[in-house]
Write an enzyme that holds these catalytic residues in place. Structure first.
Site, short mmCIF file in Angstrom:
data_model
loop_
_atom_site.label_atom_id
_atom_site.label_comp_id
_atom_site.label_asym_id
_atom_site.label_seq_id
_atom_site.Cartn_x
_atom_site.Cartn_y
_atom_site.Cartn_z
N HIS A 72 0.84 -1.20 0.00
CA HIS A 72 0.00 0.00 0.00
C HIS A 72 0.87 1.25 0.00
CE1 HIS A 72 -3.92 -1.91 1.74
NE2 HIS A 72 -3.43 -2.58 0.72
N TYR A 200 -9.15 5.18 7.76
CA TYR A 200 -9.28 5.51 9.18
C TYR A 200 -10.34 6.60 9.28
CZ TYR A 200 -4.85 3.08 10.20
OH TYR A 200 -3.86 2.14 10.34
N PRO A 293 -3.72 -0.20 18.70
CA PRO A 293 -3.47 -0.61 17.32
C PRO A 293 -3.66 0.48 16.26
CG PRO A 293 -5.53 -1.53 18.10
CD PRO A 293 -4.91 -0.86 19.27
N LYS A 297 1.49 -0.49 14.92
CA LYS A 297 2.90 -0.62 15.27
C LYS A 297 3.26 -1.87 16.08
CE LYS A 297 4.28 2.80 13.13
NZ LYS A 297 5.03 2.53 11.92
N TYR A 385 4.17 6.37 10.13
CA TYR A 385 3.38 5.20 9.75
C TYR A 385 4.23 4.18 8.99
CZ TYR A 385 -0.91 2.64 8.67
OH TYR A 385 -1.89 1.68 8.61
C1 PHB Z 1 -5.44 -4.63 10.44
O1 PHB Z 1 -5.50 -4.80 9.21
O2 PHB Z 1 -5.74 -5.53 11.23
C2 PHB Z 1 -5.06 -3.30 10.97
C3 PHB Z 1 -4.64 -2.31 10.09
C4 PHB Z 1 -4.27 -1.07 10.58
C5 PHB Z 1 -4.32 -0.82 11.94
C6 PHB Z 1 -4.70 -1.81 12.82
C7 PHB Z 1 -5.08 -3.07 12.33
O3 PHB Z 1 -3.98 0.40 12.41
#
Ligand code: PHB
Ligand code: APR
Length: 391
Positions: A72, A200, A293, A297, A385
């Site tokens: 990505h 997000y 999460p 990280k 990130y």
């Molecule tokens: C996930 O795909 O499980 C995932 C992706 C991004 C995050 C947390 C979990 O910030």
């Protein structure tokens, strides 16, 4: 039984350590409380920084990740009915790879077993002894027999609820902790991803995250109460909350639905233990620190600890040099605190805080406006990130 490094826990941290040590000619035994099937099927996060990807490739365990991982180049932030892309490739020249943590675990287990590695699944009553001496030991029961493993060093890779950290005498460790007043309801759905990049979303009803695992599987999260019972979330309730929070309809985008394969609630906390060493026992990964999460990280930090620990143990065995071991904790903690800050900041910017007032909510929206309109602010998010940072 005797080995050089006794490892408690077969998550990404313990397995990767065992593998890297094997490549340096250092022996280890991994003791894991759960079954192989359980650890291979435990659904966790799945975003790998380039540094994590590079390490797995260099260590010869990246072939399936290279084939199946999804690269990505950005993420989307949604708030106030608007949609903004943070373009990692443009801002940093790097991206991230989406590949489930349990897939990394499967690859590492397969490699350890192919190399004749010793992993004892379903080990019971695991306890660590004499870690302040040069001959630490691990006691455990396996296949109905009590056993003792003599080691030079112990690696506590047994996660947040493990036994290694609590075995250190009170007063030797300082812990820093923040528990957030919400959790994530995580959903795995048999549905083709509706778009290529993660979303997000900050929404008045609470945070939502759109992610994926493969061309057939979508991974989704909804902010919920910390004591939420997943059984209270019917499939209909989940989909309608996801549609509302992820902003269906805006620019024609629509979230694909499909059968929900799994639901679970993850509490959110930030936690750090200092130092990450006691005598001849070293803590790594979730045993020493937890991040919420939101910044993706957790596994990357576990891998970063192991990179430092494996190099330190190699220096000790190759040259009798203890400098790496002595510096382990401080080296890891610099990165950990920077990533704690980032994870806390992403969490604070994106969630609904019921205990805060209108002023804080306006500041939160101003922060999102700033991050999405200033190149400097976007770049700050992007470099954290993708994990581009100097030690
Ligand atoms: C996930 O795909 O499980 C995932 C992706 C991004 C995050 C947390 C979990 O910030
Ligand atoms: N004895 C043996 N094994 C144990 C014990 C015990 N007493 N207690 C826990 N374990 C095992 C757990 O069953 C688990 O398999 O230790 C392992 C720890 O693995 P993880 O929790 O995956 O932790 P870690 O390897 O540090 O990886 C960190 O996991 O939770 C995510 O977000 C986190 O992505 C990060 C990653």
């Amino acid at each position: 039984m005797r080995t050089q490094v006794g490892i408690v826990g077969a998550g990404p941290a313990g397995l990767l350590l065992s593998h890297l040590l094997h490549r340096c000619g250092i022996s280890s035994v991994v003791l894991e409380a759960r079954s192989r099937r359980y650890v291979e099927e435990r659904i966790r996060a799945g975003v790998l920084e380039q540094g994590t990807v590079d390490l797995l490739n260099e260590a010869g365990v990246g072939a399936r990740m290279q084939r199946e991982g999804l690269v990505h180049h950005g993420i989307e932030l949604r708030f106030s009915g608007r949609n903004h892309r943070i373009d990692f490739a443009d801002l940093t020249g790097h991206g991230v790879t989406v590949y489930g943590q349990h897939e990394v675990v499967k690859d590492l287990i397969a490699q350890r077993l192919a190399d004749g590695g010793d992993i004892r699944f379903e080990a019971e009553e695991v306890s660590v002894q004499d870690v302040e001496t040069a001959r630490p030991r691990i006691r455990f029961r396996h296949a109905g027999r009590s056993q003792e493993l003599d080691c030079d060093f112990i690696a506590g890779c047994d996660g947040f609820h493990g036994i290694c950290r609590p075995s250190i005498p009170a007063g030797q460790l300082t812990t820093y902790d923040r528990v957030y007043p919400f959790a994530w309801l995580g959903i795995l759905a048999q549905a083709a991803p509706s778009q290529d990049e993660l979303i997000y979303a900050n929404h008045p009803d609470g945070f939502a995250l759109y992610s994926m695992r493969s061309p057939e599987i979508t991974r989704l999260y909804l902010q919920c109460r910390p004591d939420e019972d997943p059984a209270d979330w019917s499939d209909d309730r989940i989909w309608s909350a996801l549609h509302a929070r992820l902003g269906d309809g805006a620019d024609g985008w629509r979230l694909n639905e499909g059968p929900i394969l799994q639901k679970s609630v993850t509490p959110m906390r930030s936690f750090v233990t200092e130092p990450m060493r006691h005598g001849r026992m070293f803590l790594a990964g979730d045993a020493a620190h937890i991040v919420p999460p939101t910044g993706a990280k957790g596994m990357n930090l576990a891998v970063a600890d192991i990179r430092v620990l494996a190099a330190a143990l190699d220096g000790f065995y190759r040259r009798g040099d203890e400098a790496g071991l002595d510096g382990y904790s401080a080296t890891c903690l610099r990165r950990i605190w920077r990533m704690q800050r980032f994870s806390w900041w992403m969490t604070s910017m994106l969630h609904r805080f019921d205990d805060k007032g209108d002023f804080d909510q306006r500041v939160q929206l101003a922060e999102l406006e700033y991050v999405t309109s200033s190149r400097a602010a976007s770049e700050s998010l992007a470099e954290n990130y993708v994990g581009l940072m100097r030690r």
